[in-house]
Design an enzyme around this catalytic site. Structure first.
Site, PDB file in Angstrom:
ATOM      1  N   THR A  17       0.818  -1.220   0.000  1.00  0.00           N
ATOM      2  CA  THR A  17       0.000   0.000   0.000  1.00  0.00           C
ATOM      3  C   THR A  17       0.851   1.271   0.000  1.00  0.00           C
ATOM      4  O   THR A  17       0.304   2.370  -0.073  1.00  0.00           O
ATOM      5  CB  THR A  17      -0.929   0.034   1.242  1.00  0.00           C
ATOM      6  OG1 THR A  17      -0.101  -0.086   2.407  1.00  0.00           O
ATOM      7  CG2 THR A  17      -1.948  -1.100   1.217  1.00  0.00           C
ATOM      8  N   THR A 169      19.792  -0.933   9.307  1.00  0.00           N
ATOM      9  CA  THR A 169      21.117  -1.563   9.290  1.00  0.00           C
ATOM     10  C   THR A 169      21.016  -2.996   9.826  1.00  0.00           C
ATOM     11  O   THR A 169      21.649  -3.918   9.294  1.00  0.00           O
ATOM     12  CB  THR A 169      22.115  -0.708  10.106  1.00  0.00           C
ATOM     13  OG1 THR A 169      22.097   0.619   9.591  1.00  0.00           O
ATOM     14  CG2 THR A 169      23.522  -1.261  10.010  1.00  0.00           C
ATOM     15  N   ARG A 199       4.138   9.830  -3.393  1.00  0.00           N
ATOM     16  CA  ARG A 199       4.931   9.916  -2.171  1.00  0.00           C
ATOM     17  C   ARG A 199       4.042  10.385  -1.017  1.00  0.00           C
ATOM     18  O   ARG A 199       3.166  11.249  -1.193  1.00  0.00           O
ATOM     19  CB  ARG A 199       6.055  10.932  -2.415  1.00  0.00           C
ATOM     20  CG  ARG A 199       7.069  11.081  -1.306  1.00  0.00           C
ATOM     21  CD  ARG A 199       7.769   9.806  -0.978  1.00  0.00           C
ATOM     22  NE  ARG A 199       9.171  10.006  -0.656  1.00  0.00           N
ATOM     23  CZ  ARG A 199       9.856   9.203   0.158  1.00  0.00           C
ATOM     24  NH1 ARG A 199       9.263   8.172   0.741  1.00  0.00           N
ATOM     25  NH2 ARG A 199      11.133   9.405   0.379  1.00  0.00           N
TER      26      ARG A 199
HETATM   27  P1  NAP Z   1       5.884   3.914   2.538  1.00  0.00           P
HETATM   28  O1  NAP Z   1       5.162   4.597   1.433  1.00  0.00           O
HETATM   29  O2  NAP Z   1       6.004   4.579   3.867  1.00  0.00           O
HETATM   30  O3  NAP Z   1       5.195   2.471   2.745  1.00  0.00           O
HETATM   31  C1  NAP Z   1       5.443   1.706   3.883  1.00  0.00           C
HETATM   32  C2  NAP Z   1       4.601   0.439   3.816  1.00  0.00           C
HETATM   33  O4  NAP Z   1       4.867  -0.350   4.982  1.00  0.00           O
HETATM   34  C3  NAP Z   1       3.094   0.686   3.793  1.00  0.00           C
HETATM   35  O5  NAP Z   1       2.531  -0.127   2.789  1.00  0.00           O
HETATM   36  C4  NAP Z   1       2.641   0.215   5.159  1.00  0.00           C
HETATM   37  O6  NAP Z   1       1.349  -0.358   5.106  1.00  0.00           O
HETATM   38  C5  NAP Z   1       3.642  -0.892   5.428  1.00  0.00           C
HETATM   39  N1  NAP Z   1       3.721  -1.255   6.847  1.00  0.00           N
HETATM   40  C6  NAP Z   1       3.897  -0.440   7.916  1.00  0.00           C
HETATM   41  N2  NAP Z   1       3.871  -1.155   9.058  1.00  0.00           N
HETATM   42  C7  NAP Z   1       3.692  -2.457   8.719  1.00  0.00           C
HETATM   43  C8  NAP Z   1       3.561  -3.658   9.453  1.00  0.00           C
HETATM   44  N3  NAP Z   1       3.614  -3.681  10.789  1.00  0.00           N
HETATM   45  N4  NAP Z   1       3.379  -4.819   8.771  1.00  0.00           N
HETATM   46  C9  NAP Z   1       3.305  -4.815   7.409  1.00  0.00           C
HETATM   47  N5  NAP Z   1       3.404  -3.694   6.673  1.00  0.00           N
HETATM   48  C10 NAP Z   1       3.597  -2.534   7.307  1.00  0.00           C
HETATM   49  O7  NAP Z   1       7.377   3.545   2.084  1.00  0.00           O
HETATM   50  P2  NAP Z   1       8.038   3.567   0.616  1.00  0.00           P
HETATM   51  O8  NAP Z   1       8.542   4.933   0.347  1.00  0.00           O
HETATM   52  O9  NAP Z   1       7.132   2.903  -0.343  1.00  0.00           O
HETATM   53  O10 NAP Z   1       9.333   2.665   0.871  1.00  0.00           O
HETATM   54  C11 NAP Z   1       9.279   1.252   0.725  1.00  0.00           C
HETATM   55  C12 NAP Z   1      10.414   0.632   1.518  1.00  0.00           C
HETATM   56  O11 NAP Z   1      11.657   1.123   1.035  1.00  0.00           O
HETATM   57  C13 NAP Z   1      10.407   0.951   3.015  1.00  0.00           C
HETATM   58  O12 NAP Z   1      10.928  -0.176   3.685  1.00  0.00           O
HETATM   59  C14 NAP Z   1      11.370   2.113   3.153  1.00  0.00           C
HETATM   60  O13 NAP Z   1      11.925   2.161   4.448  1.00  0.00           O
HETATM   61  C15 NAP Z   1      12.388   1.733   2.098  1.00  0.00           C
HETATM   62  N6  NAP Z   1      13.122   2.840   1.473  1.00  0.00           N
HETATM   63  C16 NAP Z   1      12.439   3.869   0.912  1.00  0.00           C
HETATM   64  C17 NAP Z   1      13.137   4.896   0.274  1.00  0.00           C
HETATM   65  C18 NAP Z   1      12.418   6.040  -0.370  1.00  0.00           C
HETATM   66  O14 NAP Z   1      13.074   7.049  -0.671  1.00  0.00           O
HETATM   67  N7  NAP Z   1      11.117   5.919  -0.646  1.00  0.00           N
HETATM   68  C19 NAP Z   1      14.539   4.839   0.210  1.00  0.00           C
HETATM   69  C20 NAP Z   1      15.203   3.756   0.791  1.00  0.00           C
HETATM   70  C21 NAP Z   1      14.486   2.742   1.400  1.00  0.00           C
HETATM   71  P3  NAP Z   1       0.011   0.237   5.811  1.00  0.00           P
HETATM   72  O15 NAP Z   1      -0.889   0.593   4.675  1.00  0.00           O
HETATM   73  O16 NAP Z   1      -0.493  -0.927   6.575  1.00  0.00           O
HETATM   74  O17 NAP Z   1       0.412   1.395   6.656  1.00  0.00           O
HETATM   75  O1  G4F Z   2      11.971  13.656   2.798  1.00  0.00           O
HETATM   76  P1  G4F Z   2      12.607  13.285   4.074  1.00  0.00           P
HETATM   77  O2  G4F Z   2      11.728  13.189   5.262  1.00  0.00           O
HETATM   78  O3  G4F Z   2      13.420  11.958   3.776  1.00  0.00           O
HETATM   79  P2  G4F Z   2      14.654  11.236   4.507  1.00  0.00           P
HETATM   80  O4  G4F Z   2      14.726  11.575   5.949  1.00  0.00           O
HETATM   81  O5  G4F Z   2      15.861  11.487   3.691  1.00  0.00           O
HETATM   82  O6  G4F Z   2      14.217   9.697   4.406  1.00  0.00           O
HETATM   83  C1  G4F Z   2      13.689   9.152   3.204  1.00  0.00           C
HETATM   84  O7  G4F Z   2      14.743   8.653   2.420  1.00  0.00           O
HETATM   85  C2  G4F Z   2      15.471   7.556   3.030  1.00  0.00           C
HETATM   86  C3  G4F Z   2      16.581   7.162   2.041  1.00  0.00           C
HETATM   87  O8  G4F Z   2      17.671   8.019   2.210  1.00  0.00           O
HETATM   88  C4  G4F Z   2      14.491   6.412   3.262  1.00  0.00           C
HETATM   89  F1  G4F Z   2      15.144   5.342   3.769  1.00  0.00           F
HETATM   90  C5  G4F Z   2      13.406   6.879   4.218  1.00  0.00           C
HETATM   91  O9  G4F Z   2      12.461   5.817   4.413  1.00  0.00           O
HETATM   92  C6  G4F Z   2      12.684   8.072   3.601  1.00  0.00           C
HETATM   93  O10 G4F Z   2      11.998   7.621   2.449  1.00  0.00           O
HETATM   94  O11 G4F Z   2      13.750  14.369   4.447  1.00  0.00           O
HETATM   95  C7  G4F Z   2      14.760  14.724   3.523  1.00  0.00           C
HETATM   96  C8  G4F Z   2      15.557  15.907   4.076  1.00  0.00           C
HETATM   97  C9  G4F Z   2      16.037  15.737   5.516  1.00  0.00           C
HETATM   98  O12 G4F Z   2      17.378  16.117   5.594  1.00  0.00           O
HETATM   99  C10 G4F Z   2      15.189  16.690   6.317  1.00  0.00           C
HETATM  100  O13 G4F Z   2      15.812  17.225   7.476  1.00  0.00           O
HETATM  101  O14 G4F Z   2      14.706  17.051   4.078  1.00  0.00           O
HETATM  102  C11 G4F Z   2      14.929  17.773   5.283  1.00  0.00           C
HETATM  103  N1  G4F Z   2      13.743  18.598   5.585  1.00  0.00           N
HETATM  104  C12 G4F Z   2      13.751  19.953   5.698  1.00  0.00           C
HETATM  105  N2  G4F Z   2      12.524  20.377   6.024  1.00  0.00           N
HETATM  106  C13 G4F Z   2      12.497  18.156   5.837  1.00  0.00           C
HETATM  107  C14 G4F Z   2      11.723  19.274   6.118  1.00  0.00           C
HETATM  108  N3  G4F Z   2      11.989  16.897   5.831  1.00  0.00           N
HETATM  109  C15 G4F Z   2      10.663  16.763   6.103  1.00  0.00           C
HETATM  110  N4  G4F Z   2      10.117  15.529   6.068  1.00  0.00           N
HETATM  111  N5  G4F Z   2       9.856  17.848   6.399  1.00  0.00           N
HETATM  112  C16 G4F Z   2      10.343  19.121   6.414  1.00  0.00           C
HETATM  113  O15 G4F Z   2       9.625  20.085   6.685  1.00  0.00           O
END
Ligand code: NAP
Ligand code: G4F
Length: 350
Positions: A17, A169, A199
């Protein structure tokens, strides 16, 4: 007459989702997969949103907090591939709920690996072939944290800066450990930030694209942000899910960095997003120290050379195209007379 049995690969996706889950499901369906999604809760509101986009996904109930439910899900689906995308993924949330983040984002990986191990009948040490189910773990560039070198690659040491980064990690190393202990085809993609019109509204790119749209349409005048100097390597989610499948289709199980090799500051992102809508950000953006983090990741920039050389993976959408795509999408979304009731909330407190 010869009979060709159609071979369909069956995938189980946790986190279906979420942003990546929806793009990955679409991609795998296009590739001819049978796609199953693990969903939690008895009336998860995100499921109807998913259904609106993708009709062909089959659903199975389960929760990364519940070992038995994961074993039942793997037994029911009998997948060829498992993509573990489920997590508490919002970094600031991980300071407020550090324990549940460790449980879902960290221990959830172990539970999923255990479900695969048990259902595959892998016991003791290395089993020849390590079972048939291939496993993908969604590792994160947050693990690099206070970076030791730039750009970051597969050999760069980790120094996570948030409870989320620490949990990721653990997930990364337990995946590697199951590969080494049991011979499982278990890999991690170390993905840098990737974004899209899907997003979550709490992440900075979407918070900005929604903020720009609201200001342009006269719904508000100000956007409150935290640290404008942090730098990220931002790519497009639709490109990054392609890399996940390629990692599981590879001949050998290996971990890969997925990023663009470019880095921009939040300030540069803001300037570009406002300019896309013909606005000057300096008239609208305010900063609030309450939105800065206890420990920040100052700079991320990925080196995707290994993925390019070994998987043939390349990002397709540039940073500039991504920002334009997100701003235009939110302008269209908020301009609609039939704006959806589940329109993303504003997140001034994050
Ligand atoms: P997201 O939009 O926040 O989606 C997170 C998903 O995890 C949702 O479908 C949520 O489902 C599910 N979830 C939360 N708690 C759960 C539980 N207890 N059991 C089963 N499912 C659960 O994240 P995303 O951006 O698509 O990222 C996907 C994965 O890649 C995550 O593991 C994230 O940490 C990792 N990641 C993301 C980025 C990025 O930039 N997007 C970068 C590096 C790594 P519900 O509908 O139930 O809440
Ligand atoms: O968009 P962010 O919240 O993403 P962040 O913390 O980089 O994490 C995302 O990327 C990770 C991969 O590197 C994933 F693993 C993680 O699950 C997630 O998808 O923040 C990006 C940057 C940060 O440095 C934060 O301090 O934006 C800066 N920022 C500045 N103002 C803000 C804001 N972030 C958020 N969320 N909201 C603000 O108002």
């Amino acid at each position: 007459m010869s009979w060709e049995v159609p071979l369909t690969t069956r995938a189980l996706i946790t986190g279906i989702t979420g942003q990546d889950g929806s793009y990955l499901a679409e991609h795998l369906l296009e590739q001819g997969y049978e796609v199953w999604g693990l969903v939690r809760g008895q009336a998860n509101p995100h499921v109807s949103r998913l259904r609106k986009h993708i009709g062909d996904v089959r659903l199975v109930h389960g929760d990364l907090l519940d070992q038995g439910s994961l074993i039942s899900a793997v037994e029911k689906v009998r997948p060829d591939e498992v993509y573990n995308l489920g997590a508490i993924s919002f970094v600031p949330m991980s300071w407020q709920q550090a324990e549940i983040t460790a449980e879902v984002t960290g221990m959830g990986v172990l539970r999923m690996l255990e479900a695969i191990r048990v259902v595959s009948g892998i016991s003791g040490s290395r089993t020849p072939g390590g079972g048939q189910i291939r496993f993908y773990q969604a590792s994160s560039s947050e693990m690099f944290g206070q970076v030791r070198e730039t750009p970051q690659n597969e050999r760069t040491p980790f120094h996570p800066r948030s409870p989320y980064g620490v949990a990721k990690t653990y997930g990364h190393f337990i995946t590697q450990n199951y590969r080494e202990s049991y011979g499982m085809f278990a890999v991690s993609g170390i993905l840098f930030n990737h974004e899209s019109p899907r997003r979550g509204a709490e992440f900075v790119t979407r918070k900005i694209s929604l903020g720009v749209a609201r200001i342009k349409l006269g719904l508000t005048d100000k956007l409150t942000l935290g640290n404008l100097e942090a730098r990220r390597d931002w790519g497009y989610a639709g490109d990054y899910v392609r890399a996940m499948r390629l990692m599981l289709a590879a001949a050998t199980p290996e971990d890969y960095v997925i990023g663009t090799g470019r880095t921009q500051s939040v300030r540069e992102l803001v300037e570009l997003a406002f300019a896309t809508a013909g606005l000057d950000w300096r008239h609208h953006v305010i900063t609030d120290s309450a939105l800065t983090r206890p420990a920040e990741v100052d700079l991320l920039c990925g080196d995707p050379k290994k993925a390019r050389d070994q998987l043939g993976w390349e990002p397709g959408v540039t940073f500039e195209e991504l920002v334009t795509m997100m701003v235009e999408s939110d302008l269209a979304l908020l301009s609609r007379s039939d704006r959806p009731a589940d329109e993303p909330l504003s997140f001034d407190h994050w």
